[in-house]
Design a protein around this motif. Structure first.
Motif, short mmCIF file in Angstrom:
data_model
loop_
_atom_site.label_atom_id
_atom_site.label_comp_id
_atom_site.label_asym_id
_atom_site.label_seq_id
_atom_site.Cartn_x
_atom_site.Cartn_y
_atom_site.Cartn_z
N LEU A 253 63.56 -15.80 12.75
CA LEU A 253 62.47 -15.05 13.39
C LEU A 253 62.77 -13.56 13.37
O LEU A 253 61.89 -12.74 13.08
CB LEU A 253 62.28 -15.55 14.83
CG LEU A 253 61.20 -14.85 15.65
CD1 LEU A 253 59.83 -15.04 15.00
CD2 LEU A 253 61.17 -15.39 17.08
N SER A 254 64.04 -13.22 13.69
CA SER A 254 64.43 -11.80 13.69
C SER A 254 64.30 -11.21 12.30
O SER A 254 63.79 -10.10 12.13
CB SER A 254 65.87 -11.66 14.20
OG SER A 254 66.30 -10.33 14.12
N ALA A 256 62.37 -12.28 9.89
CA ALA A 256 60.95 -12.20 9.55
C ALA A 256 60.30 -11.00 10.24
O ALA A 256 59.49 -10.28 9.64
CB ALA A 256 60.24 -13.49 9.94
N ARG A 257 60.69 -10.79 11.53
CA ARG A 257 60.14 -9.65 12.27
C ARG A 257 60.60 -8.33 11.65
O ARG A 257 59.81 -7.39 11.49
CB ARG A 257 60.55 -9.75 13.73
CG ARG A 257 59.90 -8.72 14.62
CD ARG A 257 60.02 -9.09 16.09
NE ARG A 257 61.37 -9.43 16.46
CZ ARG A 257 61.75 -10.62 16.90
NH1 ARG A 257 60.86 -11.59 17.01
NH2 ARG A 257 63.01 -10.87 17.23
N ASN A 258 61.89 -8.27 11.29
CA ASN A 258 62.41 -7.04 10.68
C ASN A 258 61.75 -6.78 9.33
O ASN A 258 61.41 -5.64 9.00
CB ASN A 258 63.92 -7.14 10.51
CG ASN A 258 64.66 -7.08 11.83
OD1 ASN A 258 64.11 -6.59 12.82
ND2 ASN A 258 65.88 -7.55 11.86
N ALA A 260 58.81 -7.84 8.38
CA ALA A 260 57.42 -7.43 8.61
C ALA A 260 57.36 -5.96 9.01
O ALA A 260 56.49 -5.21 8.57
CB ALA A 260 56.79 -8.31 9.68
N THR A 261 58.32 -5.55 9.86
CA THR A 261 58.35 -4.15 10.29
C THR A 261 58.64 -3.24 9.11
O THR A 261 57.97 -2.21 8.91
CB THR A 261 59.42 -3.95 11.37
OG1 THR A 261 59.13 -4.80 12.50
CG2 THR A 261 59.47 -2.51 11.83
#
Length: 629
Positions: A253-254, A256-258, A260-261
């Motif tokens: 998740l981290s 994927a979030r990074n 995406a950012t």
């Protein structure tokens, strides 16, 4: 009583290991041949020695007590006694002895001992005991569940950790009881896989969930099972991987979030390792350099720009403070990078360094400043243009007085002559000349004012064209005729070359004639005496209508051509300049032509004359059908 060899051999024929006879005094009266093999003594070395001398001090008293008890017991085999017997080499050996009281037998006359060396068996048993104790300790202290099953897969042993993971008492785990702890959604598949693989010699790996209904908690586990040698069942482990799964999911998740950012930020972000290999390349970087991350990652960054730009400026490795793992080492570096197609682009770069497990990484945030550079150049150019325009206007105002005073002085001067000599008969003969000069000066002054007003209208966007179908040849001839007087006065010839197939065009007749007249006027003004100015009109190879004005005069330096089409610019701005004019003829002609969608170009060299060409687009041509409509 004398014991014969024949008698002893007969009694001990079936005895195992060492056979011996001990008399009432506790001394050996007979020792079999096996003593040399088991105890290291020749039989005659033991005969006559006291039994107690060969026993371990810690066990001597017990051995003597048992011997005395056996002497008073009836003839029968005693139980087994285990004690230590000194070997001939000085070591203590564990022996197992049985005794039979044969004192009443005149041929034996003592206690018959059968002695067997059990040292190896006891050592093996001790090692087994220690091994089992160690295994038990390890099994109970292991952080994962351990189990052993029979050949049918039923659990025979499970450690405490397995009971804790399954959430069942240890006794509930035995047999197939542990199936009850499996999550209902996973149970059928686990049972099927568990039983189907019992006949296989391959290891079994299962991933499933234990379910604690009381606590409403699911625990993800990994079960590994391998067969024991000899087909005696299986042994395996069950590991709680719930935290690992949660951590892995959190990491995914981290990441994927990074990602995406990183992929949504406008700036390009690039990371390299100690070997200058690209390990991070976001979507903005892909767009900036025109290459995909897959083609760049794990390759040298030097293909994009030198890696030194992503390192410390002085080349000396930055030392982190205790507890610090990241630091900014550069801000707003200006570098030049290379796109995948080979084109160069200016970059503003900020760099941070970080360390992970002793490895150094450098991350750069890159911003393409091509647009900013262009904007800065445009601002500088606009500033310089504004300054040049301001300077030109200042020069224009400074020189305008000459252009305005000349005709005004003529008007005023001849008006004064008329006023002073109104009744003078001699002067009256010249009145017509005076009036002609006043008219010509007024017209000259009016033309200057009209040019200023026209250029002001064009610059403000308020110029309106009155368009109609035009005979372009007639427009040329009329423009030439209007300049004929000025040409004759300057001793300059005018020539017209019209294409016989010159088509009509749609446009503002007065404005086109004004633009063409300005060009003819300049050609006359800058020609040498007795020169010729030629006006040609036709359709070029591209379908555009071309009007060209050629002279053979003083010409222009090609570097000055862009200047002469700017309003209020005069190459010679001195008060003593050779040629009059306010510097609006060419700029106004260009604006009027551009208002028709056309272009104005100049081809000239110093002292080689000048050709100014007006080109009108094909859509300005009027067809026969248009004329008929």
């Amino acid at each position: 009583m004398q014991v014969t060899e024949k008698t002893i051999r007969a009694l001990m024929r079936n005895a195992r290991d060492v056979a011996a006879v001990v008399g009432a005094d506790g001394r050996f009266t007979y020792v079999g041949d096996a003593a040399a093999r088991v105890l290291g003594y020749a039989p005659d070395r033991l005969i006559g020695t006291w039994l107690g001398d060969h026993a371990h001090p810690d066990e001597r008293e017990e051995i003597l007590r048992r011997f005395a008890a056996r002497q008073t017991a009836p003839s029968s085999l005693s139980g087994t006694a285990v004690f230590r017997f000194r070997h001939a080499d000085g070591r203590w050996r564990w022996v197992e002895a049985t005794a039979n009281n044969q004192s009443d037998d005149p041929d034996i006359g003592g206690v018959v001992l059968n002695v067997r060396d059990v040292t190896e068996q006891l050592d093996t048993a001790e090692r087994l005991r220690v091994s089992e104790a160690r295994y038990q300790t390890l099994a109970e202290s292991a952080p994962f569940g351990i189990f052993q099953t029979d050949a049918d897969g039923g659990i025979l042993f499970a450690n405490a950790r397995l009971a804790s993971i399954a959430g069942l008492p240890p006794e509930r785990l035995l047999g197939d009881g542990w199936f009850d702890a499996i999550h209902p959604q996973d149970r059928a598949q686990v049972v099927e896989d568990w039983r189907r693989s019992l006949t296989s010699a391959l290891p079994l790996l299962l991933d499933f969930r234990f379910h604690d209904s009381a606590a409403a908690v699911d625990m993800r586990v990994l079960c590994q099972r391998v067969p024991l040698e000899g087909g005696g069942g299986f042994i395996g482990t069950i590991t709680d991987v719930s935290e690992y799964v949660r951590t892995a999911n959190a990491l995914l998740l981290s990441e994927a979030r990074n990602k995406a950012t990183l992929d949504t930020v406008a700036d390009a972000i690039l990371t390299i390792d100690d070997q200058d290999c690209v390990v991070g390349f976001n979507r903005a970087a892909e767009e900036m350099f025109g290459v995909s991350a897959a083609d760049v990652q794990w390759n040298s960054v030097d293909a994009l720009f030198p890696a030194t730009h992503l390192r410390e400026a002085a080349g000396e490795r930055f030392a982190f403070s205790p507890g610090q793992t990241t630091a900014v080492i550069a801000r707003s570096r200006l570098i030049e990078a290379r796109r995948a197609d080979g084109t160069l682009l200016p970059i503003e770069l900020s760099v941070s360094a970080s360390e992970v497990d002793g490895r150094r990484f450098y991350t750069g945030i890159l911003r393409d400043i091509s647009e900013r550079r262009r904007f800065e150049r445009d601002i500088i150019a606009a500033k310089e243009a504004a300054e040049a325009a301001d300077k030109a206007k200042s020069a224009f105002v400074a020189t305008m007085s000459h252009e305005l005073r000349t005709p005004l002085n003529a008007v005023i001067g001849f008006a004064q002559l008329l006023e002073q000599k109104l009744q003078d008969p001699v002067a009256m003969a010249h009145y017509s000349d005076y009036v002609r000069s006043i008219r010509q000066s007024g017209e000259q002054l009016l033309a200057i004012i009209d040019e200023i007003l026209d250029i002001a209208r064009v610059e403000s966007g308020r110029l309106e064209l009155v368009e109609d179908a035009l005979d372009l040849g007639a427009v040329v001839i009329r423009a030439v005729a209007e300049q004929q007087f000025f040409a004759d006065h300057q001793a300059i010839g005018l020539s017209v070359e019209l294409d016989p197939d010159l088509p009509p065009v749609r446009g503002d007749e007065r404005r086109l004639r004004q633009a063409l007249g300005n060009l003819i006027s300049n050609g006359i003004k800058f020609s040498h005496a007795n020169g010729v100015v030629t006006v040609a009109a036709g359709v070029d190879a591209t379908g555009w209508v071309a009007l060209a004005v050629r002279d053979h005069g003083i010409g222009l330096d090609p570097a000055d051509i862009p200047k002469v089409t700017q309003p209020f610019v005069q190459l010679d701005q001195s008060m003593a300049r050779r040629f009059d004019g306010v510097g609006l003829g060419l700029p106004l002609a260009r604006r009027l032509v551009e208002a028709h969608g056309g272009t104005l170009s100049i081809d000239s060299q110093l002292d080689q004359g000048c050709t100014v060409t007006i080109r009108l687009p094909p859509e300005r041509i009027v067809s026969i059908e248009d004329l008929l409509d």
